[in-house]
Design an enzyme around this catalytic site. Structure first.
Site, short mmCIF file in Angstrom:
data_model
loop_
_atom_site.label_atom_id
_atom_site.label_comp_id
_atom_site.label_asym_id
_atom_site.label_seq_id
_atom_site.Cartn_x
_atom_site.Cartn_y
_atom_site.Cartn_z
N LYS A 68 0.81 -1.23 0.00
CA LYS A 68 0.00 0.00 0.00
C LYS A 68 0.84 1.28 0.00
O LYS A 68 0.47 2.27 -0.62
CB LYS A 68 -0.99 -0.01 1.16
CG LYS A 68 -2.15 -0.97 0.88
CD LYS A 68 -3.31 -0.72 1.80
CE LYS A 68 -4.51 -1.53 1.36
NZ LYS A 68 -5.70 -1.28 2.16
N GLY A 129 -9.21 4.58 16.05
CA GLY A 129 -8.11 4.15 15.19
C GLY A 129 -7.51 5.32 14.43
O GLY A 129 -8.18 6.34 14.21
N GLY A 131 -4.97 4.52 11.69
CA GLY A 131 -4.17 3.95 10.61
C GLY A 131 -4.73 4.33 9.25
O GLY A 131 -5.43 5.35 9.11
N GLY A 241 -18.77 -3.32 7.40
CA GLY A 241 -17.53 -3.30 6.62
C GLY A 241 -17.66 -3.93 5.24
O GLY A 241 -16.96 -3.54 4.31
P1 NAP Z 1 -3.50 -0.15 10.27
O1 NAP Z 1 -3.05 1.01 9.42
O2 NAP Z 1 -2.51 -1.18 10.67
O3 NAP Z 1 -4.18 0.47 11.60
C1 NAP Z 1 -4.66 -0.38 12.60
C2 NAP Z 1 -5.37 0.45 13.68
O4 NAP Z 1 -5.92 -0.45 14.64
C3 NAP Z 1 -4.43 1.40 14.44
O5 NAP Z 1 -5.15 2.54 14.82
C4 NAP Z 1 -4.07 0.53 15.66
O6 NAP Z 1 -3.69 1.30 16.79
C5 NAP Z 1 -5.39 -0.15 15.95
N1 NAP Z 1 -5.21 -1.38 16.73
C6 NAP Z 1 -4.72 -2.56 16.27
N2 NAP Z 1 -4.68 -3.46 17.29
C7 NAP Z 1 -5.16 -2.82 18.40
C8 NAP Z 1 -5.36 -3.20 19.76
N3 NAP Z 1 -5.07 -4.44 20.18
N4 NAP Z 1 -5.87 -2.28 20.61
C9 NAP Z 1 -6.18 -1.03 20.19
N5 NAP Z 1 -5.99 -0.59 18.91
C10 NAP Z 1 -5.49 -1.48 18.03
O7 NAP Z 1 -4.68 -0.94 9.56
P2 NAP Z 1 -5.78 -0.36 8.55
O8 NAP Z 1 -5.29 -0.53 7.17
O9 NAP Z 1 -6.19 0.98 9.03
O10 NAP Z 1 -6.96 -1.44 8.75
C11 NAP Z 1 -7.77 -1.43 9.91
C12 NAP Z 1 -8.96 -2.36 9.68
O11 NAP Z 1 -9.75 -1.84 8.62
C13 NAP Z 1 -8.58 -3.79 9.26
O12 NAP Z 1 -9.41 -4.68 9.95
C14 NAP Z 1 -8.90 -3.82 7.76
O13 NAP Z 1 -9.26 -5.11 7.31
C15 NAP Z 1 -10.11 -2.89 7.73
N6 NAP Z 1 -10.37 -2.28 6.41
C16 NAP Z 1 -11.59 -2.51 5.84
C17 NAP Z 1 -11.88 -1.95 4.63
C18 NAP Z 1 -13.22 -2.21 3.99
O14 NAP Z 1 -13.38 -1.99 2.79
N7 NAP Z 1 -14.21 -2.66 4.76
C19 NAP Z 1 -10.95 -1.14 3.96
C20 NAP Z 1 -9.71 -0.90 4.59
C21 NAP Z 1 -9.43 -1.48 5.83
P3 NAP Z 1 -2.13 1.73 17.00
O15 NAP Z 1 -1.91 2.92 16.10
O16 NAP Z 1 -2.02 2.04 18.43
O17 NAP Z 1 -1.29 0.54 16.59
#
Ligand code: NAP
Length: 278
Positions: A68, A129, A131, A241
């Site tokens: 990405k 979140g 990310g 989602g």
């Molecule tokens: P990412 O950039 O890795 O961000 C992950 C986020 O989750 C960060 O804010 C992280 O906090 C938090 N997190 C992870 N584990 C945690 C825990 N144990 N306790 C508290 N906070 C936690 O990932 P992303 O790309 O944003 O994706 C996040 C989710 O969105 C995934 O499940 C992905 O499959 C989903 N998603 C869905 C779609 C869709 O079309 N439906 C599209 C994109 C993404 P920290 O910053 O503190 O690590």
């Protein structure tokens, strides 16, 4: 020579992606001479692969982990990909490789479907979140005129970075601030991976949310996350989602195949059945 247009999802691994099922449904529905394939490409090989996307037989691609960041930097990103700081879709624009981010319209499209007119009564939102998914969610909320967006994140510095990126409507917050922030909120969005299969649950108390609050979750495995189940128990409307995933796919399909596809109930059920099997 074949006139078949083809797109693919590029990742490492990528074979579990649901994108082929989704795009092939539309290819069939609109009787397009097209194909959508899976390309497992390592991080090392990714730059060379996309530099010759046409040579590999493609007019465009979806990009998933771990590419990405590279997908934002290597092609020419559009304004939306630059603003969000992430790209998930590539296309050849008169031979030029471009990238964009379609998660913004994915999130907003799902929300519009679940709660039409939501933005007219939402001045303040809480986003969990900080990310890539959160940046798309926050950008979409700002575009729709939400004035105050509290971003609560486990790592506070990442929430603070969203304020730097998007400006003063973003209010970075700590997880411990949530009970106060949720009080009276009309929009709550989970953009963390909490609640996803194999991840810890997202355990928060929804009792203080406004009675007309809409609860959105970006997580789609499982289909009904713990958060969405809790929202249902409180009688709140919710956006899931899977709907976000389907709506984010619309623009890629249109860029590659020239038809703006419709997100139908039948498509939702097809993908839902696949997720239930997982
Ligand atoms: P990412 O950039 O890795 O961000 C992950 C986020 O989750 C960060 O804010 C992280 O906090 C938090 N997190 C992870 N584990 C945690 C825990 N144990 N306790 C508290 N906070 C936690 O990932 P992303 O790309 O944003 O994706 C996040 C989710 O969105 C995934 O499940 C992905 O499959 C989903 N998603 C869905 C779609 C869709 O079309 N439906 C599209 C994109 C993404 P920290 O910053 O503190 O690590």
């Amino acid at each position: 020579m074949s006139n078949t247009r083809a797109a693919c999802v590029i990742g490492w691994p990528a074979r579990h992606s649901r994108s082929p099922k989704l795009h092939r449904y539309w290819i069939e529905r609109y009787r397009i001479d097209g194909d959508y394939r899976v390309e497992e490409v390592t991080a090392q090989d990714f730059p060379a692969f996309i530099a010759d996307l046409a040579g590999h037989g493609y007019v465009g691609a979806n990009v998933t982990m771990p590419h990405k960041d590279a997908a934002l930097k290597l092609p020419e990103p559009d304004a939306r990909a630059r603003a969000v700081g992430a790209a998930n879709t590539l296309w050849l624009d008169n031979g030029r490789l471009r990238s964009t981010n379609t998660d913004v319209e994915g999130f907003i499209g799902a929300l519009d479907t679940a709660a039409p007119g939501w933005h007219e009564r939402t001045e303040r939102a809480v986003v969990l979140g900080a990310g890539g998914a959160s940046r798309a969610v926050v950008y979409g909320l700002i575009e729709r005129g939400v004035k105050t967006i509290h971003v609560a994140n486990r790592t506070f510095e990442k929430a603070a970075a969203l304020r730097e990126r998007f400006g003063p409507s973003v209010k970075p917050a700590r997880w411990s601030d949530l009970p106060r922030l949720l009080d009276g909120t009309k929009l709550l969005a989970n953009a963390t991976s909490l609640g996803m299969k194999g991840q810890p649950d997202l355990a928060i108390d929804l009792s203080a949310l406004a009675d007309d609050c809409v609860v959105a979750d970006v997580v789609y495995v499982p289909l009904k996350t713990g958060l969405l189940a809790a929202a249902e128990r409180r009688g709140l409307r919710s956006s899931n989602g899977l709907d976000m995933l389907l709506h984010q796919a619309v623009r890629g399909f249109e860029l590659w195949f020239g038809v703006r596809p419709e997100v139908t109930r039948e498509l939702f059920e097809l993908l839902a059945a696949d997720i239930m099997k997982a």
